[in-house]
Design an enzyme around this catalytic site. Structure first.
Site, short mmCIF file in Angstrom:
data_model
loop_
_atom_site.label_atom_id
_atom_site.label_comp_id
_atom_site.label_asym_id
_atom_site.label_seq_id
_atom_site.Cartn_x
_atom_site.Cartn_y
_atom_site.Cartn_z
CG ASP A 290 2.13 -5.82 -3.10
OD1 ASP A 290 2.32 -6.99 -2.72
OD2 ASP A 290 0.99 -5.33 -3.22
CG HIS A 314 3.28 -6.40 1.34
ND1 HIS A 314 2.13 -6.41 0.58
CD2 HIS A 314 3.25 -5.23 2.05
CE1 HIS A 314 1.44 -5.30 0.81
NE2 HIS A 314 2.10 -4.58 1.70
#
Length: 486
Positions: A290, A314
């Protein structure tokens, strides 16, 4: 004999010197061919500032490799070492050693600084200690060193989590006023069984069906309402959820940490910052599933330097902000001299529709991208499902600088995406010295802008013509008063 200063910073510096010696908002983008004067594979290694080490932070030693020596804090004079084995910890990877750790912490925390000693809780090399959900509470009577040279793990998976214990957090440090988390060991969250829960986001691909089942998962490390914190050298891996969070913290110094989990691990943000200020993240490596770093509401004066993100994850995100019509304020954020590789995003600001507040005073400077899908992105239509309603309010994005961002991108998405709210424009965006080319082929995707106002200071690749000139005062209305923005 070695004397250690009573000053906490000098104590921390002395110990580190000794230990270191041993070791969508969618649009149809236009495509065109780019006369490739660059070789996409010829970009240099990630930049390092003059203040950083000459190479990326090294991986901490394998705690199971007995050829690696432990840190030598035991050899110091004028310190009190609280080895958890002396309080009953076994370290066999099976026995629950929680009570021993708590007793060792209480003893170290009550150490009287008037005795001119340093208090060290030692997790020794060559052992694996099992600890369930635990809160280490301060304030302590002296500056604390939590030295991890061995391995710390929780019980394996949600089925083995003790009944009645919080499933949202594992190791919590609460109301600490001066602590260093140091060492060459590993904090391993054993997250696989948590990631495999049927209700996890990656299990529900179409994001339309609500899957039943318990989805609470613990963050590996949580620092809450604490100050004067330092972290260096430790490896944190495979957290069930966020690896490290700071909530209500002040004066945090992170240096040479390694955080790692598989790219497919859901919600495993590397470092999450919320309601905190004066936070430094320097010379570290994060590879996860993430956000590499996520910066939440109430955060300001954040400095990120020489950080490597990826592969996977991300990227570096401000947000998400404004969820459930909430007010969010974030300011004075700097990300510089960093490297993002094989990631879904590069540098991102993400907000929900309906929120309020502002993001201001943000600088992204000298950042290298390697095959990143969205190198530069503002997404004010962030949504985790397919049925988020349109709303008129939005977090106000103001005064954001993108400077010297270079490398390659995955051309499935535009290299620059400024998707701002219909009603609340992004203003004072500055774009300078951008050089982003496709990682494969010569087909270039033009930047995308929606209700975004700013200037292009220097010629950039690809060319940026979609930013609007300064909006009128009437259009801005009272936005400049959000969160004290001037």
């Amino acid at each position: 004999m070695l004397k250690i200063s009573r000053d906490p910073f000098l104590r921390f510096t002395t110990l580190i010197l000794i230990t270191s010696s041993l070791f969508s908002y969618g649009t149809e983008a236009r495509l065109h061919y780019y006369n490739d004067i660059h070789n996409p594979n010829s970009y240099p290694e990630p930049p390092y500032s003059s203040f950083s080490q000459s190479q990326p932070p090294s991986i901490s030693p394998d705690p199971d490799d007995l050829s690696q020596p432990p840190s030598p804090c035991q050899d110091l004079d004028q310190e009190v070492v609280h080895d958890v084995r002396n309080y009953g910890a076994v370290g066999d990877g099976i026995t629950d050693d929680t009570d021993a750790f708590k007793t060792a912490w209480d003893s170290a925390c009550s150490n009287d600084e008037d005795n001119n000693t340093v208090s060290i809780l030692l997790v020794p090399f060559g052992f694996t200690f099992v600890i369930h959900s635990t809160i280490f509470t301060g304030p302590c009577r002296s500056y604390q060193y939590f030295q991890v040279d061995g391995t710390i793990v929780p019980r394996d998976g949600p089925e083995s989590w003790p009944s009645g214990f919080n499933k949202r957090q594992w190791l919590v440090f609460y109301r600490i006023e001066g602590m260093a988390l140091i060492g060459n060991g590993v904090i391993d969250g054993r997250g696989q069984k948590w990631w495999d829960l049927p209700c996890k986001p990656h299990r529900n691909v179409n994001k339309t069906t609500a899957l039943t089942g318990p989805c609470e998962s613990p963050a590996a490390l949580r620092f809450f309402m604490s100050s004067n914190l330092s972290m260096q050298g430790v490896t944190i891996k495979n957290s069930p959820q966020f690896h490290m969070t700071f909530d209500g913290c002040h004066e945090v110094h992170i240096n040479s940490l390694r955080i790692t989990s598989p790219p497919s691990s859901p919600n495993t943000d590397g470092i999450h910052i919320e309601n905190s200020n004066s936070v430094e993240i320097h010379n570290s490596v994060i590879s996860n599933g993430d956000d590499c770093v996520s910066i939440g509401s109430g955060s300001y004066n954040i400095d990120i330097l020489n950080l490597t993100c990826g592969p996977g994850g991300h990227g570096i995100s401000i947000g998400s902000l404004g969820n459930q019509n909430s007010r969010a304020c974030v300011s004075n954020i700097t990300v510089r001299d960093s490297f993002i590789k094989f990631s879904d995003n590069g540098v991102r600001i993400k907000t929900w529709q309906g929120g309020s507040g502002s993001v201001s005073g943000v600088t992204f400077d000298n950042i290298q991208m390697d095959n990143v899908r969205n190198p530069i992105i503002i997404d004010q239509y962030y949504c985790t499902s397919k049925n988020c309603p349109n709303k008129t309010n939005a977090v106000f994005v103001n005064d954001v600088v993108y400077q010297s961002i270079k490398g390659t991108y995955d051309r499935r998405s535009p290299p620059m995406h400024f998707g701002c709210s219909n009603n609340v424009p992004c203003v004072n965006l500055t774009v300078s010295d951008i050089d982003l080319v496709p990682s494969k082929g010569e087909m270039v995707v033009d930047p995308f802008c929606w209700n975004a106002y700013g200037v292009v200071d220097e010629f950039s690749v690809p060319s940026i013509s979609c930013l609007k000139s300064d909006p009128s005062t009437l259009l801005l209305g009272g936005l400049l008063g959000e969160c004290g923005v001037r």
